[in-house]
Write a protein that holds these residues in place. Sequence first.
Motif, mmCIF file in Angstrom:
data_model
loop_
_atom_site.group_PDB
_atom_site.id
_atom_site.type_symbol
_atom_site.label_atom_id
_atom_site.label_comp_id
_atom_site.label_asym_id
_atom_site.label_seq_id
_atom_site.Cartn_x
_atom_site.Cartn_y
_atom_site.Cartn_z
ATOM 1 N N ASN A 276 0.815 -1.223 0.000
ATOM 2 C CA ASN A 276 0.000 0.000 0.000
ATOM 3 C C ASN A 276 0.842 1.264 0.000
ATOM 4 O OD1 ASN A 276 1.138 -0.251 2.486
ATOM 5 N ND2 ASN A 276 -0.707 0.243 3.641
ATOM 6 N N CYS A 277 2.122 1.159 -0.410
ATOM 7 C CA CYS A 277 3.041 2.281 -0.212
ATOM 8 C C CYS A 277 3.471 2.910 -1.536
ATOM 9 C CB CYS A 277 4.267 1.795 0.553
ATOM 10 S SG CYS A 277 5.380 3.143 0.987
ATOM 11 N N THR A 278 3.459 4.232 -1.563
ATOM 12 C CA THR A 278 3.900 4.950 -2.768
ATOM 13 C C THR A 278 5.170 5.758 -2.494
ATOM 14 O OG1 THR A 278 2.561 6.891 -2.252
ATOM 15 C CG2 THR A 278 1.521 5.192 -3.615
ATOM 16 N N CYS A 279 5.949 5.356 -1.500
ATOM 17 C CA CYS A 279 7.200 6.084 -1.222
ATOM 18 C C CYS A 279 8.131 5.978 -2.429
ATOM 19 C CB CYS A 279 7.866 5.554 0.046
ATOM 20 S SG CYS A 279 8.737 3.984 -0.160
ATOM 21 N N THR A 280 9.196 6.775 -2.415
ATOM 22 C CA THR A 280 10.133 6.813 -3.545
ATOM 23 C C THR A 280 10.655 5.418 -3.882
ATOM 24 O OG1 THR A 280 10.793 8.928 -2.632
ATOM 25 C CG2 THR A 280 12.160 8.052 -4.387
ATOM 26 N N ASN A 281 11.001 4.642 -2.862
ATOM 27 C CA ASN A 281 11.567 3.306 -3.119
ATOM 28 C C ASN A 281 10.530 2.354 -3.711
ATOM 29 O OD1 ASN A 281 14.137 3.905 -2.127
ATOM 30 N ND2 ASN A 281 13.592 3.337 -0.026
ATOM 31 N N CYS A 282 9.352 2.308 -3.106
ATOM 32 C CA CYS A 282 8.323 1.374 -3.606
ATOM 33 C C CYS A 282 7.905 1.752 -5.028
ATOM 34 C CB CYS A 282 7.124 1.356 -2.664
ATOM 35 S SG CYS A 282 7.496 0.611 -1.059
ATOM 36 N N SER A 283 7.787 3.072 -5.280
ATOM 37 C CA SER A 283 7.419 3.526 -6.622
ATOM 38 C C SER A 283 8.509 3.195 -7.628
ATOM 39 C CB SER A 283 7.161 5.039 -6.616
ATOM 40 O OG SER A 283 6.093 5.335 -5.739
ATOM 41 N N ASN B 51 13.444 -0.911 6.445
ATOM 42 C CA ASN B 51 12.090 -0.491 6.065
ATOM 43 C C ASN B 51 12.086 0.031 4.628
ATOM 44 O OD1 ASN B 51 9.331 -0.176 7.164
ATOM 45 N ND2 ASN B 51 9.636 1.923 6.440
ATOM 46 N N ASN B 52 10.963 -0.178 3.953
ATOM 47 C CA ASN B 52 10.906 0.192 2.518
ATOM 48 C C ASN B 52 11.104 1.684 2.265
ATOM 49 O OD1 ASN B 52 8.000 1.343 2.360
ATOM 50 N ND2 ASN B 52 7.775 -0.629 3.404
ATOM 51 N N THR B 53 10.897 2.519 3.275
ATOM 52 C CA THR B 53 11.103 3.961 3.097
ATOM 53 C C THR B 53 12.573 4.378 3.235
ATOM 54 O OG1 THR B 53 10.668 4.201 5.464
ATOM 55 C CG2 THR B 53 8.817 4.632 3.971
ATOM 56 N N ASN B 54 13.438 3.455 3.654
ATOM 57 C CA ASN B 54 14.813 3.833 3.999
ATOM 58 C C ASN B 54 15.628 4.163 2.740
ATOM 59 O OD1 ASN B 54 17.520 3.888 4.896
ATOM 60 N ND2 ASN B 54 17.021 2.519 6.589
#
Length: 297
Positions: free
Chosen positions: A18-25, A265-268
């Motif tokens: 459910n994440c749209t952070c820079t890394n996941c995107s 974490n995926n945001t790191n």
Amino acid sequence: MRIRVLGAAAGGGLPQWNCTCTNCSALRNRQPHIQSRTQSQLAFSADGEAWYLVNASPDLREQLNQTPVVHPDPSKGLRNTPVEGVILTSADLDHVLGLLLMREFTPVRIYATETVRSILQANSFFQMLDRLPGQSRWTTIEPGISFSEKSGFTCTPIAIPGSFPSYVAEEHRIALDGDSAVVGLLLESAQGKRIAYLPALPSVSSSLKSTLSTCSVILVDGTFWSDDELQRIHSMGHLSISGPEGSLAAFRDCADIRKIYTHINNTNPILNEQSRERQLLEDAGWEVAYDGMEITL
Ligand SMILES: [Zn+2]
């Protein structure tokens, strides 16, 4: 001793659904310089035959499928496994949900503190592991008390300040020993070489640092780059990498140890291989774990 990182991401994995952070995107857009990662999971073997899992992640089924050394051997019958046991460092869902994927009646030995065992056994889902006599065999472990297995390793749980998973009911918490809700692990080979695994690390005390300074390799909580990466409530229990109090600073003088961040974490931003943060970390002598990373002691 062979150590295999089967998953290097924190809970949620990379990308997280459910994440749209820079890394996941970036991963969804198939950009280079970033690799997907499953949720944190370790396996190790002292003799190359008997394998032990450290925790049981929600991605365990896929992680085992991706790792030939832990596949069953067709010459040993229809049902078998080189997995001798699972050592739990906490009762967090990210560390135990995979146990429910191992319930197909092959006996499994689970090593856990009395607190972790009590939490799991109070939950009716985990009674699926006890449908046959002897299906799950529990061994109680305690912080500071070493145990050895015949395949040639010694494991010492390390007390880590931690809290109960949020699914544990208040009335149950009162009866539990909070000091053994979370542990790290110190693994020692027959040759006396040591590796520490600390997927949750809220602080580095002087006694912990002196224990870790006896290791050849440390695999350390790399959940967050900075305290403000997520709201404060999410970062509790995880020391950030950066900052004057962060883990990078805490281990700055440990040049002789191989230092690896895991449980990321995926945001790191360190997950982006071309980021400034990744460069800073590599300049300080750290590595970033990835799925399939193998470490030999
Ligand atoms: Zn994300």
